[in-house]
Each structure stands twice: as structure tokens, then as C-alpha cells.
Design an enzyme around this catalytic site. Structure first.
Site, PDB file in Angstrom:
ATOM      1  CG  ASN A  10     -36.861  20.038 -26.667  1.00 15.94           C
ATOM      2  OD1 ASN A  10     -36.463  21.031 -26.457  1.00 15.94           O
ATOM      3  ND2 ASN A  10     -36.839  19.765 -27.960  1.00 15.94           N
ATOM      4  CD  GLU A  97     -38.148  22.270 -32.888  1.00 12.50           C
ATOM      5  OE1 GLU A  97     -37.405  22.604 -31.895  1.00 12.50           O
ATOM      6  OE2 GLU A  97     -39.262  21.636 -32.828  1.00 12.50           O
ATOM      7  CD  GLU A 167     -38.441  14.575 -30.748  1.00  9.01           C
ATOM      8  OE1 GLU A 167     -39.287  14.774 -29.695  1.00  9.01           O
ATOM      9  OE2 GLU A 167     -37.942  15.638 -31.387  1.00  9.01           O
ATOM     10  N   GLY A 173     -45.085  19.612 -32.716  1.00  8.21           N
ATOM     11  CA  GLY A 173     -46.029  20.706 -32.572  1.00  8.21           C
ATOM     12  C   GLY A 173     -47.256  20.898 -33.569  1.00  8.21           C
TER      13      GLY A 173
HETATM   14  P1  13P Z   1     -44.105  18.531 -29.308  1.00  6.38           P
HETATM   15  O1  13P Z   1     -44.383  17.728 -28.219  1.00  6.38           O
HETATM   16  O2  13P Z   1     -44.495  19.925 -28.957  1.00  6.38           O
HETATM   17  O3  13P Z   1     -44.690  18.097 -30.399  1.00  6.38           O
HETATM   18  O4  13P Z   1     -42.877  18.836 -29.577  1.00  6.38           O
HETATM   19  C1  13P Z   1     -41.915  17.552 -29.762  1.00  6.38           C
HETATM   20  C2  13P Z   1     -40.483  17.675 -29.874  1.00  6.38           C
HETATM   21  O5  13P Z   1     -39.798  18.365 -30.729  1.00  6.38           O
HETATM   22  C3  13P Z   1     -39.894  17.155 -28.473  1.00  6.38           C
HETATM   23  O6  13P Z   1     -38.422  17.555 -28.777  1.00  6.38           O
END
Ligand code: 13P
Length: 248
Positions: A10, A97, A167, A173
Site C-alpha cells: 500500500n 486512514e 490492520e 506506521g
Molecule cells: P506500515 O506497514 O507502514 O505500518 O503500514 C501498514 C498499512 O497501513 C498498510 O495498509
């Protein structure tokens, strides 16, 4: 019947069109695989050049969002038929998000999931709890509610072909990956929810990814769990590390 693993990047709001093409070229030898499905979910403006750049490779292209109407006066939105015509195969729906920053709710997401199937796209439907919800002990209840609401009116056959991404919001992140046990426990809970809503065969078919700080060092252990069928990868999908995740 073993489920085929699926590893999707992503990209979020990263990569200009020219940077995107460069990244695809750099990753090409690293993400080659006969055994894992590989997907790049890219910003809308990168879709056309990335579809061109992955031609002849094992990589499929996904979108990060779409609207549920086919066309019309929806300034700034992109429709499922537009994505399909551009060569897109997958679409991420309900990323945390989008739920948080853009106030997407489950009623809207249900319309988007329906439209994605109608257009022939494979949804990657995201779900996940906040840190507060985990600490309150309502993680699985919350996720079951998301799944049940987002899948209203979706058939068993459709669900069997889709992808669900678990998730945990606190792991996105942050460099703070869920433990293997936490990730497996929720992915198993999602599969049990699908079995209750549909049947055992549908639950056995649906692919469930884990997402949240997946990297080349932790992918193998996560993907070895019985209910984790791959990953949805943010930050690490923009680097050579993505090749290590695909070939975990
Ligand atoms: P990260 O791998 O940067 O933690 O993000 C995960 C994510 O939101 C994938 O959709």
C-alpha cells in the site's frame, strides 16, 4: 486446499508517476515469485504508468480507494469502471486512514464493496482496532461489527474470492508490529466470523492478510501462522525490503 499467499504493497500518498515507474523497475527482480500473489496498490495518478510498467511481470495493480457510483458529478472521485478499464485488479477499501481522516463509515464501505464486485475488482477490505479498543478488550467485537456491516448483501462466492486485511491501527506506521499471537488470534477470529456468516468452505477460501509494520525481518513468522495468508505492507513496500517480504 492451501490458500495462496498474497502480499500487497500500500503505497499510500507516496511516489510521483516518474518515481513510481522507477520503483517498479527497481523492485522487478526482487519481487519475482511463482508461489505468492504480488500486488502494488498505488495512488490514482500512478495507476496508468504502473500498469504499463508491470506488464509481463508477476505483479498486479490495485487502487487505494474508489467511489461507489459509476460516473457523474462527484468531483475528485474515481469509479470502479475507470479502474477496471485502466487494468486495475484489486482495490483497498476501508483502510483506517480513510475511516479516520476521511470519515468513511461502514454504510459507505458496504456500497463500495458491492460496487467493486459488480465491476470485477477484488476488494482488499481493511479492518482493525485502535489501541484504546484493544485495551478495553473489545477488539474482536469491533472487528466482527466492521466485517458484518461491510459485507451486508455480499454472497458467499464473492467473499470466498476476496481479501480481508487485519490492520491494528496502533501498529500502522509505528514500527510496533502486533505479536504473532495477537495477529493470528484476530485473523482466526475473522475467519470464524466468516464461517458463522456464510459457511466453512467460504471461511477456508477467504484470504486474510496482516498489516502493520510488516518488514523483511518479521514477515516469515507472521505468514507462517495458520490464519495469516500474507500481508498488506505500507512503508516497507517502497523499498527493496518488499522483495524480502514477498520471498519470505
Ligand atoms: P506500515 O506497514 O507502514 O505500518 O503500514 C501498514 C498499512 O497501513 C498498510 O495498509
Amino acid at each position: 486446499m492451501a490458500r495462496r499467499k498474497i502480499v500487497a504493497g500500500n503505497w499510500k500518498m507516496n511516489m510521483t508517476p516518474s518515481e513510481a515507474v522507477k520503483l517498479v523497475e527497481e523492485l522487478k527482480p526482487l519481487v519475482a515469485s511463482d508461489t505468492v500473489d504480488v500486488v502494488y496498490c498505488v495512488p490514482a495518478i500512478d495507476i496508468v504508468p504502473v500498469v504499463e510498467a508491470v506488464k509481463g511481470s508477476n505483479v498486479a495493480v490495485g487502487a487505494e480507494n474508489m467511489y461507489f457510483e459509476d460516473k457523474g458529478a462527484y468531483t475528485g472521485e474515481i469509479s470502479a469502471p475507470m479502474l477496471v478499464d485502466a487494468g486495475v485488479k484489486y482495490v483497498i477499501l476501508g483502510h483506517s486512514e480513510r475511516r479516520d481522516y476521511f470519515k468513511e463509515d461502514d454504510v459507505l464501505l458496504n456500497k463500495k464493496v458491492k460496487k467493486a464486485f459488480e465491476a470485477g475488482l477484488t476488494p482488499i477490505l481493511c479492518c482493525g482496532e485502535s489501541l484504546e479498543q484493544r485495551e478495553m478488550g473489545v477488539t474482536i467485537d469491533w472487528i466482527r461489527l466492521q466485517i458484518k456491516s461491510d459485507l451486508v448483501g455480499i454472497t458467499a462466492e464473492q467473499v470466498a474470492s476476496m481479501v480481508i486485511a487485519y490492520e491494528p491501527i496502533w501498529a500502522i506506521g509505528t514500527g510496533k508490529t502486533a505479536t504473532t499471537e495477537q495477529a493470528q488470534e484476530v485473523c482466526k477470529g475473522i475467519r470464524e466470523c466468516i464461517a458463522e456468516m456464510y459457511d466453512a468452505a467460504t471461511a477456508e477460501s477467504v484470504r486474510i492478510q496482516y498489516g502493520g509494520s510488516v518488514n523483511g525481518a518479521n514477515a516469515a513468522e507472521l505468514f507462517a501462522q495458520p490464519d495469516i495468508d500474507g500481508g498488506l505492507v505500507g512503508g516497507a513496500s517502497l523499498k527493496a525490503d518488499f522483495g524480502k517480504i514477498v520471498n519470505y
